[in-house]
Design a protein around this motif. Structure first.
Motif, PDB file in Angstrom:
ATOM      1  N   GLY A  38       0.799  -1.214   0.000  1.00 25.38           N
ATOM      2  CA  GLY A  38       0.000   0.000   0.000  1.00 25.38           C
ATOM      3  C   GLY A  38       0.833   1.265   0.000  1.00 25.38           C
ATOM      4  O   GLY A  38       2.065   1.235   0.118  1.00 25.38           O
ATOM      5  N   GLU A  39       0.149   2.397  -0.154  1.00 19.58           N
ATOM      6  CA  GLU A  39       0.774   3.714  -0.095  1.00 19.58           C
ATOM      7  C   GLU A  39      -0.005   4.609   0.854  1.00 19.58           C
ATOM      8  O   GLU A  39      -1.119   4.298   1.255  1.00 19.58           O
ATOM      9  CB  GLU A  39       0.830   4.345  -1.487  1.00 19.58           C
ATOM     10  CG  GLU A  39       1.883   3.723  -2.391  1.00 19.58           C
ATOM     11  CD  GLU A  39       2.134   4.559  -3.642  1.00 19.58           C
ATOM     12  OE1 GLU A  39       3.246   4.487  -4.171  1.00 19.58           O
ATOM     13  OE2 GLU A  39       1.202   5.268  -4.074  1.00 19.58           O
ATOM     14  N   ARG A  40       0.613   5.725   1.201  1.00 22.70           N
ATOM     15  CA  ARG A  40       0.031   6.712   2.113  1.00 22.70           C
ATOM     16  C   ARG A  40      -0.496   6.068   3.400  1.00 22.70           C
ATOM     17  O   ARG A  40      -1.654   6.262   3.806  1.00 22.70           O
ATOM     18  CB  ARG A  40      -1.086   7.493   1.412  1.00 22.70           C
ATOM     19  CG  ARG A  40      -0.582   8.460   0.365  1.00 22.70           C
ATOM     20  CD  ARG A  40      -1.731   9.061  -0.435  1.00 22.70           C
ATOM     21  NE  ARG A  40      -2.118   8.184  -1.542  1.00 22.70           N
ATOM     22  CZ  ARG A  40      -3.215   8.352  -2.266  1.00 22.70           C
ATOM     23  NH1 ARG A  40      -4.041   9.341  -2.003  1.00 22.70           N
ATOM     24  NH2 ARG A  40      -3.491   7.526  -3.260  1.00 22.70           N
ATOM     25  N   VAL A  55      -3.872   1.791   7.923  1.00 17.81           N
ATOM     26  CA  VAL A  55      -4.832   2.071   6.867  1.00 17.81           C
ATOM     27  C   VAL A  55      -4.037   2.586   5.670  1.00 17.81           C
ATOM     28  O   VAL A  55      -3.291   3.562   5.790  1.00 17.81           O
ATOM     29  CB  VAL A  55      -5.867   3.111   7.312  1.00 17.81           C
ATOM     30  CG1 VAL A  55      -6.964   3.245   6.264  1.00 17.81           C
ATOM     31  CG2 VAL A  55      -6.462   2.750   8.666  1.00 17.81           C
ATOM     32  N   ALA A  56      -4.159   1.938   4.516  1.00 16.41           N
ATOM     33  CA  ALA A  56      -3.340   2.293   3.354  1.00 16.41           C
ATOM     34  C   ALA A  56      -4.129   2.112   2.067  1.00 16.41           C
ATOM     35  O   ALA A  56      -5.143   1.409   2.024  1.00 16.41           O
ATOM     36  CB  ALA A  56      -2.070   1.437   3.317  1.00 16.41           C
ATOM     37  N   VAL A  57      -3.636   2.763   1.012  1.00 18.15           N
ATOM     38  CA  VAL A  57      -4.237   2.678  -0.316  1.00 18.15           C
ATOM     39  C   VAL A  57      -3.501   1.626  -1.126  1.00 18.15           C
ATOM     40  O   VAL A  57      -2.272   1.685  -1.278  1.00 18.15           O
ATOM     41  CB  VAL A  57      -4.164   4.036  -1.043  1.00 18.15           C
ATOM     42  CG1 VAL A  57      -4.824   3.938  -2.419  1.00 18.15           C
ATOM     43  CG2 VAL A  57      -4.823   5.129  -0.207  1.00 18.15           C
ATOM     44  N   GLU A  58      -4.238   0.632  -1.653  1.00 17.01           N
ATOM     45  CA  GLU A  58      -3.631  -0.458  -2.394  1.00 17.01           C
ATOM     46  C   GLU A  58      -3.450  -0.092  -3.874  1.00 17.01           C
ATOM     47  O   GLU A  58      -3.973   0.916  -4.352  1.00 17.01           O
ATOM     48  CB  GLU A  58      -4.500  -1.718  -2.267  1.00 17.01           C
ATOM     49  CG  GLU A  58      -4.774  -2.162  -0.840  1.00 17.01           C
ATOM     50  CD  GLU A  58      -3.548  -2.665  -0.112  1.00 17.01           C
ATOM     51  OE1 GLU A  58      -2.495  -2.891  -0.767  1.00 17.01           O
ATOM     52  OE2 GLU A  58      -3.617  -2.845   1.125  1.00 17.01           O
ATOM     53  N   SER A  59      -2.708  -0.935  -4.587  1.00 13.26           N
ATOM     54  CA  SER A  59      -2.389  -0.664  -5.992  1.00 13.26           C
ATOM     55  C   SER A  59      -3.627  -0.647  -6.890  1.00 13.26           C
ATOM     56  O   SER A  59      -3.605  -0.048  -7.969  1.00 13.26           O
ATOM     57  CB  SER A  59      -1.394  -1.697  -6.512  1.00 13.26           C
ATOM     58  OG  SER A  59      -1.920  -3.012  -6.405  1.00 13.26           O
ATOM     59  N   ASP A  60      -4.721  -1.285  -6.460  1.00 14.96           N
ATOM     60  CA  ASP A  60      -5.944  -1.276  -7.264  1.00 14.96           C
ATOM     61  C   ASP A  60      -6.867  -0.109  -6.925  1.00 14.96           C
ATOM     62  O   ASP A  60      -7.992  -0.028  -7.415  1.00 14.96           O
ATOM     63  CB  ASP A  60      -6.696  -2.602  -7.100  1.00 14.96           C
ATOM     64  CG  ASP A  60      -7.171  -2.857  -5.675  1.00 14.96           C
ATOM     65  OD1 ASP A  60      -6.907  -2.009  -4.784  1.00 14.96           O
ATOM     66  OD2 ASP A  60      -7.808  -3.897  -5.428  1.00 14.96           O
ATOM     67  N   GLY A 338       4.432   6.583   9.315  1.00 18.68           N
ATOM     68  CA  GLY A 338       4.130   5.897   8.067  1.00 18.68           C
ATOM     69  C   GLY A 338       4.557   6.708   6.873  1.00 18.68           C
ATOM     70  O   GLY A 338       4.358   7.928   6.834  1.00 18.68           O
ATOM     71  N   GLY A 339       5.162   6.049   5.888  1.00 19.99           N
ATOM     72  CA  GLY A 339       5.573   6.728   4.674  1.00 19.99           C
ATOM     73  C   GLY A 339       5.641   5.771   3.504  1.00 19.99           C
ATOM     74  O   GLY A 339       5.603   4.546   3.671  1.00 19.99           O
ATOM     75  N   SER A 340       5.712   6.317   2.285  1.00 23.38           N
ATOM     76  CA  SER A 340       5.864   5.503   1.076  1.00 23.38           C
ATOM     77  C   SER A 340       6.342   6.415  -0.035  1.00 23.38           C
ATOM     78  O   SER A 340       5.936   7.576  -0.115  1.00 23.38           O
ATOM     79  CB  SER A 340       4.550   4.827   0.679  1.00 23.38           C
ATOM     80  OG  SER A 340       3.521   5.782   0.473  1.00 23.38           O
ATOM     81  N   GLN A 345       4.612   0.175  -1.597  1.00 26.58           N
ATOM     82  CA  GLN A 345       5.288  -0.437  -0.459  1.00 26.58           C
ATOM     83  C   GLN A 345       5.230   0.559   0.693  1.00 26.58           C
ATOM     84  O   GLN A 345       5.981   1.538   0.717  1.00 26.58           O
ATOM     85  CB  GLN A 345       6.735  -0.773  -0.797  1.00 26.58           C
ATOM     86  CG  GLN A 345       6.900  -1.846  -1.858  1.00 26.58           C
ATOM     87  CD  GLN A 345       6.402  -3.198  -1.354  1.00 26.58           C
ATOM     88  OE1 GLN A 345       6.941  -3.763  -0.401  1.00 26.58           O
ATOM     89  NE2 GLN A 345       5.370  -3.735  -1.991  1.00 26.58           N
ATOM     90  N   ALA A 346       4.318   0.353   1.611  1.00 27.69           N
ATOM     91  CA  ALA A 346       4.178   1.228   2.767  1.00 27.69           C
ATOM     92  C   ALA A 346       5.186   0.833   3.832  1.00 27.69           C
ATOM     93  O   ALA A 346       5.376  -0.352   4.114  1.00 27.69           O
ATOM     94  CB  ALA A 346       2.757   1.147   3.322  1.00 27.69           C
ATOM     95  N   ARG A 347       5.831   1.845   4.422  1.00 32.50           N
ATOM     96  CA  ARG A 347       6.840   1.581   5.441  1.00 32.50           C
ATOM     97  C   ARG A 347       6.412   2.182   6.772  1.00 32.50           C
ATOM     98  O   ARG A 347       6.010   3.352   6.834  1.00 32.50           O
ATOM     99  CB  ARG A 347       8.189   2.153   5.004  1.00 32.50           C
ATOM    100  CG  ARG A 347       8.824   1.404   3.850  1.00 32.50           C
ATOM    101  CD  ARG A 347      10.132   2.044   3.417  1.00 32.50           C
ATOM    102  NE  ARG A 347       9.907   3.387   2.873  1.00 32.50           N
ATOM    103  CZ  ARG A 347       9.533   3.628   1.614  1.00 32.50           C
ATOM    104  NH1 ARG A 347       9.332   2.607   0.786  1.00 32.50           N
ATOM    105  NH2 ARG A 347       9.354   4.854   1.186  1.00 32.50           N
ATOM    106  N   LEU A 348       6.508   1.382   7.813  1.00 32.20           N
ATOM    107  CA  LEU A 348       6.213   1.824   9.170  1.00 32.20           C
ATOM    108  C   LEU A 348       7.534   1.919   9.923  1.00 32.20           C
ATOM    109  O   LEU A 348       8.215   0.908  10.127  1.00 32.20           O
ATOM    110  CB  LEU A 348       5.280   0.851   9.875  1.00 32.20           C
ATOM    111  CG  LEU A 348       3.993   0.491   9.128  1.00 32.20           C
ATOM    112  CD1 LEU A 348       3.218  -0.546   9.904  1.00 32.20           C
ATOM    113  CD2 LEU A 348       3.152   1.727   8.890  1.00 32.20           C
TER     114      LEU A 348
END
Length: 354
Positions: A38-40, A55-60, A338-340, A345-348
């Motif tokens: 995910g992102e964001r 909570v993240a936004v997926e590629s779809d 949280g960042g991306s 690829q979401a990073r914690l």
């Protein structure tokens, strides 16, 4: 296992990729990076410090919530929330049993124990001129007893037109319905914050910081003398005696506010003029506030702020290998940022507190 031991255990594990496979990734001492899809990403920490909700936004283009075990770093569950409408805002109930996500024109209620969506409720229609669109949700807060969620909403929008006045909605968590709406003085607003004790609520608007009684809600007044009229980011100390306000613009400044008198105790300088500082948070023991300074340079920085004086504490401030952070959570023993930077690829970044 104690809270600190759980966080320390996470600092010892390898990073887990979105499929659960090990993915080596270096991090500074005292910091661990956990990767999920995910992102964001917007992270939240359970009250006992044992679970990270992301909570993240997926590629779809969909939004999901992932539950990450702090002890092992493994993803223990995933809940899909549907297609992204505008932008993610999230809050946990005080007991950690419910996660609320506001996005565009909807509020999603998630059962954290059952890892399931309990309800998706559309925001009430917003009065607006013909051919104007309803404004998106901007932020939310859960009342102290968990019975009410307060949602701020931007005013109606139309191409090349100044948005109309915003509003704050109240949501009954037992009946899962919106029960009321009160106007805000401007189109822009941040996330509301509920003062510990549950009787009062504050919200930063582009016309100043407003004080409301949660009953109603009923407007009490506006805090005078703040450094800006755009103080969108607010955080209360755990005992409710201090309100930390971060300028929503680029002044790098903020205020410490006495909520008993609704007066500014002192203006604070967090970063040089022109710096973007946002995402105010309070530490668990009340001695520190935290805020995010983006692009410092090309790396975000988490500022540690003395809650009594408003002075930054350089030796406790942390640089994070992200140009921008999409979320910051404070657990019992650690900060989680949280960042991306693309690639879904979401990073914690889990950073142990001193």
């Amino acid at each position: 296992m104690s809270r600190r031991m759980r966080i320390a255990a996470l600092a010892a594990v390898v990073v887990l990729g979105p499929t659960g496979t090990a993915a080596a990734q270096a991090a500074p001492a005292g910091e661990t990076v956990v990767t999920v899809s995910g992102e964001r990403p917007v992270p939240l920490v359970s009250p006992d410090g044992g679970t990270l909700y992301v909570v993240a936004v997926e590629s779809d283009g969909s939004v999901s919530v992932k539950a990450v075990d702090v002890r092992t770093g493994a993803t223990r569950g995933r809940v899909g929330l549907g297609a992204l409408e505008w932008g993610v805002n999230a809050a946990l109930s005080a007991d950690g049993s419910r996660l609320y996500v506001a996005d565009g024109q909807r509020l999603v209620v998630v059962d954290t124990a059952g890892r399931a969506v309990l309800a998706t409720v559309v925001l009430p229609d917003q009065p607006r001129p013909a051919r104007w669109s309803a404004g998106p949700a901007l932020g939310l807060a859960v009342g102290a007893d968990g019975g009410t969620v307060y949602v701020s909403q931007r005013g109606p929008i139309h191409y090349k037109q100044k948005p109309g006045p915003g509003r704050m909605l109240t949501f009954d968590t037992a009946r899962r319905v919106f029960t009321g709406s009160v106007p805000l003085p401007s189109s822009g607003a941040g996330a509301p914050v509920v003062r510990p004790g549950g009787r009062d609520l504050y919200i930063g608007t582009s016309s100043g910081i407003q004080h409301w009684r949660t009953a109603g809600p009923t407007l009490v007044g506006t805090v005078a003398g703040t450094v800006s009229a755009a103080e969108f980011d607010l955080a209360f100390s755990p005992d409710g005696t201090r309100l930390f306000a971060v300028d929503g613009g680029s002044s790098g400044r903020g205020d410490l506010i006495d909520p008993v008198t609704d007066t500014v105790s002192r203006h604070v300088t967090l970063a040089p003029e022109g710096s973007t500082v946002n995402t105010a948070r309070a530490g668990a023991d009340g001695s520190r506030f935290y805020a995010v300074k983006d692009n410092a340079p090309n790396k975000a920085q988490i500022l540690s702020v003395d809650a009594a004086t408003g002075e930054t504490v350089p030796e406790e401030s942390t640089t994070v290998a992200e140009e921008q952070l999409s979320g910051l959570a404070v657990g019992p023993d650690a900060l989680v940022a949280g960042g991306s930077n693309g690639g879904y690829q979401a990073r914690l970044h889990v950073i142990l507190l001193p």
